[in-house]
Design a protein around this motif. Structure first.
Motif, short mmCIF file in Angstrom:
data_model
loop_
_atom_site.label_atom_id
_atom_site.label_comp_id
_atom_site.label_asym_id
_atom_site.label_seq_id
_atom_site.Cartn_x
_atom_site.Cartn_y
_atom_site.Cartn_z
N ASP B 460 0.83 -1.20 0.00
CA ASP B 460 0.00 0.00 0.00
C ASP B 460 0.87 1.26 0.00
O ASP B 460 2.07 1.19 0.23
CB ASP B 460 -0.97 -0.02 1.19
CG ASP B 460 -2.04 -1.10 1.01
OD1 ASP B 460 -2.63 -1.15 -0.08
OD2 ASP B 460 -2.24 -1.91 1.93
N ASP B 461 0.24 2.42 -0.24
CA ASP B 461 1.01 3.66 -0.46
C ASP B 461 1.84 4.07 0.75
O ASP B 461 2.91 4.64 0.61
CB ASP B 461 0.07 4.80 -0.84
CG ASP B 461 -0.41 4.64 -2.26
OD1 ASP B 461 -1.38 3.87 -2.47
OD2 ASP B 461 0.17 5.24 -3.16
N ALA B 462 1.32 3.82 1.94
CA ALA B 462 2.05 4.20 3.15
C ALA B 462 1.90 3.07 4.16
O ALA B 462 0.97 2.27 4.09
CB ALA B 462 1.46 5.49 3.72
N ILE B 477 3.30 6.54 7.42
CA ILE B 477 4.61 7.01 6.98
C ILE B 477 4.90 6.49 5.57
O ILE B 477 4.55 5.36 5.22
CB ILE B 477 5.73 6.50 7.90
CG1 ILE B 477 5.48 6.98 9.32
CG2 ILE B 477 7.08 7.02 7.44
CD1 ILE B 477 6.53 6.54 10.26
N SER B 478 5.52 7.36 4.79
CA SER B 478 5.96 6.94 3.47
C SER B 478 7.31 7.58 3.18
O SER B 478 7.58 8.70 3.62
CB SER B 478 4.94 7.38 2.42
OG SER B 478 5.43 7.06 1.13
N THR B 479 8.17 6.87 2.47
CA THR B 479 9.44 7.48 2.05
C THR B 479 9.50 7.44 0.53
O THR B 479 9.02 6.50 -0.10
CB THR B 479 10.67 6.72 2.58
OG1 THR B 479 10.73 5.44 1.96
CG2 THR B 479 10.62 6.58 4.07
N ASP B 480 10.10 8.47 -0.05
CA ASP B 480 10.22 8.53 -1.49
C ASP B 480 11.44 9.31 -1.93
O ASP B 480 11.89 10.21 -1.24
CB ASP B 480 8.97 9.15 -2.13
CG ASP B 480 7.85 8.15 -2.19
OD1 ASP B 480 7.97 7.21 -2.99
OD2 ASP B 480 6.89 8.28 -1.41
N ALA B 481 11.91 8.97 -3.12
CA ALA B 481 12.95 9.73 -3.79
C ALA B 481 12.98 9.24 -5.23
O ALA B 481 12.59 8.10 -5.50
CB ALA B 481 14.32 9.50 -3.15
N ALA B 501 5.98 11.72 -1.33
CA ALA B 501 5.81 11.14 0.01
C ALA B 501 4.57 11.74 0.69
O ALA B 501 3.80 11.04 1.35
CB ALA B 501 7.06 11.38 0.85
N TYR B 502 4.38 13.03 0.50
CA TYR B 502 3.23 13.75 1.06
C TYR B 502 1.93 13.19 0.47
O TYR B 502 0.96 12.92 1.18
CB TYR B 502 3.43 15.22 0.70
CG TYR B 502 2.38 16.21 1.15
CD1 TYR B 502 2.49 16.86 2.38
CD2 TYR B 502 1.31 16.55 0.31
CE1 TYR B 502 1.56 17.81 2.77
CE2 TYR B 502 0.38 17.48 0.70
CZ TYR B 502 0.51 18.11 1.93
OH TYR B 502 -0.42 19.05 2.32
N GLY B 574 11.02 11.26 3.98
CA GLY B 574 9.99 10.52 4.71
C GLY B 574 8.96 11.50 5.25
O GLY B 574 9.32 12.51 5.84
N VAL B 575 7.69 11.21 5.00
CA VAL B 575 6.63 12.07 5.54
C VAL B 575 5.80 11.26 6.53
O VAL B 575 5.46 10.10 6.26
CB VAL B 575 5.75 12.65 4.42
CG1 VAL B 575 4.50 13.32 5.00
CG2 VAL B 575 6.52 13.64 3.58
#
Lengths: 263, 762
Positions: B460-462, B477-481, B501-502, B574-575
């Protein structure tokens, strides 16, 4: 210090003994914490959700606090160093448990989950042993099982042949025993749970859980305490469609022992 | 051996000796210091440093610990924080981890850190101790760790060395995290040849505490005792921070294996429970974990954050290896250790808790009011410094930087390859590709169930965990780059990472609250890399301000380059978001027959830097445009839809665009859908290929129950956000049916999606 001081202070109130004031709430189920136990809080929550009273037990104590049943939870007690369960079996409380559990059908009901199952085999309350998974990886997945024996203290709420979906998560989950022992287990109906569809770790004869001859001691590798609360369990159930993470097929294990004990 | 005998053996370099032998040569270069840094230490002390002092300064002034190259830029994270952004911030940047108020007296602390260099040298231990280190940061704040996440980046999937790293790193994270009883609830797995000699192993941990339980790393109260507890100190990780994390790899130098720490997760699990019991009993005044730079860091930081003085007898440190020199003891990065400050009245209570958990401890010394950190070895002074000069007054460099000349050519080189004629084959190719294939092979090696509070986890997304069992209060929480976006434009790339991430957190239904970042870059001594870094920080700080979410802490990892080639600039963001009740979280797949499928946002021709261009071996042009005001509106819509029960599924669009999202939503629960693209193509003036593969931002796909369609459309209209009905959930046909283009049975899609990692690593 007494065992009551091992608080689990954050997230939920595990000191609350029960959610219920029905007859099952009078049943006190102890959950043992060893250094390295991980699913002790989860097992206590499961007891509570099943309507019983959960009691925290400490491995170093000599007192079973008059509990009516005991759960040895999952984790990596003593880091699984040496061999999974090999050190924990020597804990003072394990001596009490081993003694209380060996004495026929009226003996103390004991459930070993994952690392707890490994400890029970090390303590010789159950035969066989667990070795590293055939594929050598830690594996976490929702696993379909068949309840082969619905007459043990821990499976009375199921029917023989019923299927359940319960999370499995381990590194050393491959059940092994010599053929004579395996034949004996099969012959005496002591294979309690069997993997269905796919054997996740190479366990002999797809065995996921077994019992002692009296049926009061049961050990299994999958984690029924992770399938007791809708919203936080597996995405599926063997009983049909459920909501998101809605599988609660494991709850019956905990209600089974409570019902058995209130008669 | 007695301490006395040992001191003879080592010929201890004391302060007195340093004063007497000013001309003695010390190995400052071998410890990673520059000549001017060494001279500066002499100026601070008014004499040459002792061997032990040199060891301390060298690790504490290393890039890894002092942020000497990045500091001047990182200030923006503080400078650009508005009062409104501080509303939920209980502890900001500078402590072990930031702390965020999530309501009802609960707080959450979270942080993401890198363990890139050790993981390349020794994948299993490097990754394992990365988890261990970030978890100790969380404990140090007084929190119970409740989840971990791992954003990972490897080299090309088919490179011969990649399997070594994937197997080791995944097993290391699992071996350590699983043994701690922390659910692993998400992360990223990316393959790109640019990370070949420099895999990025970032680790995020989140912890939960009551407001009143916040602990800080300071040593206050003259006469209070200083104690070191946990594992014994050994020779592992000596110089880890200065040598490994602060230098580029060069094959001509000897192996750095001894500088990697070795983890003992069992010791850490016991340490977690033991610390929580200490907090509950209120027997520690200040606490600090031992990570990079070990005792050097813990003593100097505790002392400089407190009343300013500490006196320590180093021979009291319990050792695993009795042959360690004082300098080595000060630098050792042995894992699973903590340092605490305890009042004399609480000493026996402290010891009782240690004994109960069978944790070893030794009293090292006490807090003083002298303003000096004095370390003795068997009564002889070997360190006499102002702790601030070690912990806080390290060198600060204004590294030169400039925009790379090559960037113009790269940005001018837009993706214009011929479109595939077979869209069905293109979707299958995309979903089987290394970056978009199913990551089950990795995540199935992590425990996502333990603690019983996981409400959402990968894919899932987070990741979502419940905090309060009574109310359902919880966090997402989700992390992205996206390193390719950042390579094309580092300023926009950082903003895009935050935007995604948001968006992910909002897609799960949570209100985004705070940010932690791990900035992975090449060598700061390369002005072009430094420019990428400066632009990324500026972009991220600006974007945080626009979205109103503050950076609460994080980590910088530089020198991620091998043989002169730097990794893509990779700011991992990370958001953290909050749910008043996790029961209303939104999964990333649909399952109810007949629900309407809507696309939010508009699609432009934005294929530069996309996953599809990557599959065609192209990297050029400009990354997708990011409109943060639109992201804010989209997030508000998604959170409100979740709160009011208007949607049953949601998934944000990012790498792989609509093609990836429709595939993933269908595969999540194995439920098909009928999709029509004509109206979308007409409205946005694009073709079907662009509709499917473009990576335009500000988009999400949602599944809306029939009964909610009017309300849903009204809400989007009221907020003036474009939305378009593109299809319907179809439980009858187990297929993704793109009407007029192709019909793709889910079995076939699943096989392509799930087969890739097992084929390479199984």
């Amino acid at each position: 210090m007494t065992s009551t001081s091992i608080e689990t202070p954050l997230i939920g109130d595990l000191q609350a003994v029960t959610d219920d004031d029905g007859p099952l709430a009078t049943v006190r189920v102890g959950v043992v914490t060893f250094p390295g136990s991980l699913d002790d809080r989860d097992a206590m929550r499961a007891v509570r959700l099943a309507g019983g009273s959960a009691v925290q037990l400490w491995h170093g104590d000599h007192d079973l606090q008059e509990v009516d049943a005991v759960i040895i939870p999952g984790g990596f007690s003593y880091g699984d160093y040496l061999r999974a369960g090999a050190i924990s079996r020597f804990a003072p409380l394990m001596e009490q448990i081993t003694h209380a559990a060996s004495g026929g059908a009226n003996a103390l009901p004991v459930l070993g989950i994952c690392n707890g199952f490994q400890i029970l085999t090390e303590a010789h309350l159950l035969p066989g042993s667990m070795i590293k998974n055939e594929h050598l990886h830690f594996l976490c997945r929702d696993q379909r099982l068949r309840v082969e024996n619905a007459d043990t203290h821990w499976t009375g709420e199921y029917w023989a042949g019923e299927e359940v979906v319960i999370p499995l998560k381990n590194q050393d989950g491959q059940f092994v025993a010599d053929n004579r022992t395996l034949d004996e287990l099969e012959g005496e109906g002591r294979v309690v749970f069997r993997y269905v569809d796919e054997n996740p770790n190479g366990s002999r004869r797809n065995i996921a859980g077994i019992s002692n001859a009296a049926g009061n001691v049961v050990g299994l590798m999958p984690h029924p305490e992770h399938a007791v609360e809708a919203g936080f369990g597996p995405d599926s159930s063997a009983r049909g469609d459920v909501g998101l993470r809605g599988g609660t097929d494991g709850l019956g294990i905990f209600t089974s022992v409570l019902r058995k004990l209130v008669g | 051996m007695t301490a006395e005998a040992m001191s003879r053996k080592f010929n201890i370099d004391t302060v007195a000796q340093a004063e007497a032998t000013p001309g003695q040569d010390l190995p400052w270069a071998a410890l990673g210091l520059t000549e001017s840094e060494y001279r500066r230490i002499g100026e601070i002390l008014g004499r040459r440093p002792t061997g032990a002092e040199l060891a301390m300064y060298s690790v504490m002034w290393s890039e890894h610990c002092s942020y000497k190259s990045s500091k001047v830029h990182l200030r923006q994270f503080g400078d650009k924080v508005t009062d409104g952004m501080k509303e939920h911030l209980l502890v900001g940047i500078g402590e072990n981890a930031g702390v965020v108020d999530i309501g009802d007296g609960w707080a959450v602390t979270f942080k993401v850190e890198s363990h890139n260099h050790p993981s390349f040298v020794e994948p299993y231990q490097g990754a394992a101790t990365g988890v261990g280190g970030i978890v100790r940061d969380i404990i140090s704040m007084g929190a119970r760790p409740v989840a971990v996440m791992d954003p990972l980046r490897f080299g090309a999937i088919d490179h011969p060395d990649t399997a070594r790293l994937v197997h080791g790193i995944v097993a290391g994270i699992g071996g350590y995290g699983n043994s701690l009883g922390l659910p692993n609830i998400g992360g990223e797995v990316v393959f790109d040849a640019v990370y070949q000699g420099n895999p990025l192993v970032n680790a995020l941990a989140v912890g939960v505490l009551r407001h009143e339980d916040i602990r800080l790393a300071n040593a206050s109260g003259t006469g209070n005792r200083v104690v070191l507890f946990g594992a014994r100190t050994g020779g592992d990780g000596i110089g880890g921070a200065s040598v490994l994390a602060s230098e580029s790899f060069d094959s001509s130098k000897p192996s750095k294996r001894p500088a990697v720490q070795v983890g003992d997760p069992f010791a850490e699990k016991v340490l977690i429970e033991c610390c929580l019991e200490l907090f509950k009993a209120s027997v520690v005044e200040g606490i600090q974990d031992l990570g990079a730079a070990g005792i050097s860091c813990a003593t100097s930081e505790l002392a400089s954050n407190g009343d300013g003085g500490m006196h320590v007898e180093l021979t009291n440190v319990l050792l695993r290896d009795p042959s360690l020199t004082p300098g080595e003891i000060l630098m050792s990065e042995s894992q699973e250790r903590m340092m605490a400050v305890v009042t004399p009245e609480n000493v026996s209570a402290f010891e009782a808790i240690m004994d109960r958990w069978a944790v070893e401890y030794s009293w090292l010394g006490e807090v003083t009011d002298t303003g000096r950190l004095i370390i003795e070895w068997d009564g002889e002074t070997i360190v006499d410094v102002d702790p601030r000069t070690v912990a806080h007054d390290g060198p600060v460099y204004e590294r030169p930087y400039h925009r790379p000349a090559w960037l113009d050519d790269v940005q001018a080189d837009a993706f214009d390859a011929e479109q595939p004629t077979d869209l069905r084959a293109a979707v299958l190719e995309l979903m089987a590709s290394p970056n978009l294939c199913s990551k089950d092979w990795v995540t199935d090696q992590f425990d996502r169930y333990v603690q019983g509070n996981t409400a959402l986890a990968m894919p899932d997304d987070a990741g979502v965990v419940r905090v309060d069992e009574e109310t359902g209060l919880g966090v997402a929480i989700s992390t992205d780059a996206n390193g390719r976006y950042s390579y094309l434009d580092p300023y926009e790339g950082a903003r895009l990472a935050l935007a995604e991430a948001y968006r992910n957190v909002a897609t799960s239904g949570a209100e985004p609250l705070a940010v932690s970042d791990c900035l992975n870059f090449g060598s700061p001594e390369d002005p072009e890399v430094m420019w990428q870094f400066a632009e990324s920080v500026r972009g991220l700080a600006d974007a945080c301000q626009e979205l109103g979410v503050p950076v609460t802490g994080g980590n910088v990892s530089l020198y991620n380059q091998t043989g002169g080639v730097a990794v893509h600039p990779t700011p991992v963001v990370g958001v953290l978001g909050v749910f008043d009740d996790v029961a209303r979280r939104t999964p990333s797949g649909w399952r109810e027959d007949g629900q309407a499928i809507y696309l939010l946002g508009t699609t432009k021709d934005e294929l530069d830097g996309s996953e599809w261009a990557n599959l065609r071996g192209h990297l050029g042009g400009r990354p997708p445009a990011v409109d943060l005001a639109a992201e804010k509106t989209l997030a508000a819509i998604l959170v409100n839809c979740s709160r009011d029960g208007m949607i049953d599924a949601a998934h944000d669009l990012s790498e792989g665009g609509l093609a990836a999202v429709l595939s993933e939503m269908a595969l999540r629960f194995g439920v098909g859908a009928r999709i029509g693209l004509d109206e979308l193509c007409e409205r946005d003036r694009i073709d079907a290929f662009t509709a499917l593969f473009s990576e335009s931002q500000g988009r999400a796909v949602v599944a809306v129950p029939r009964s909610e369609e009017v309300r849903y459309n009204d809400m989007c209209t009221a907020r003036n956000y474009p939305t378009l009905r593109i299809g319907v959930v179809d439980t009858e046909n187990e297929a993704l049916d793109l009407q007029g283009y192709f019909n793709l049975p889910l079995d076939q899609l699943r096989e392509a999606h799930r087969g890739t990692l097992p084929r390479h690593f199984g």
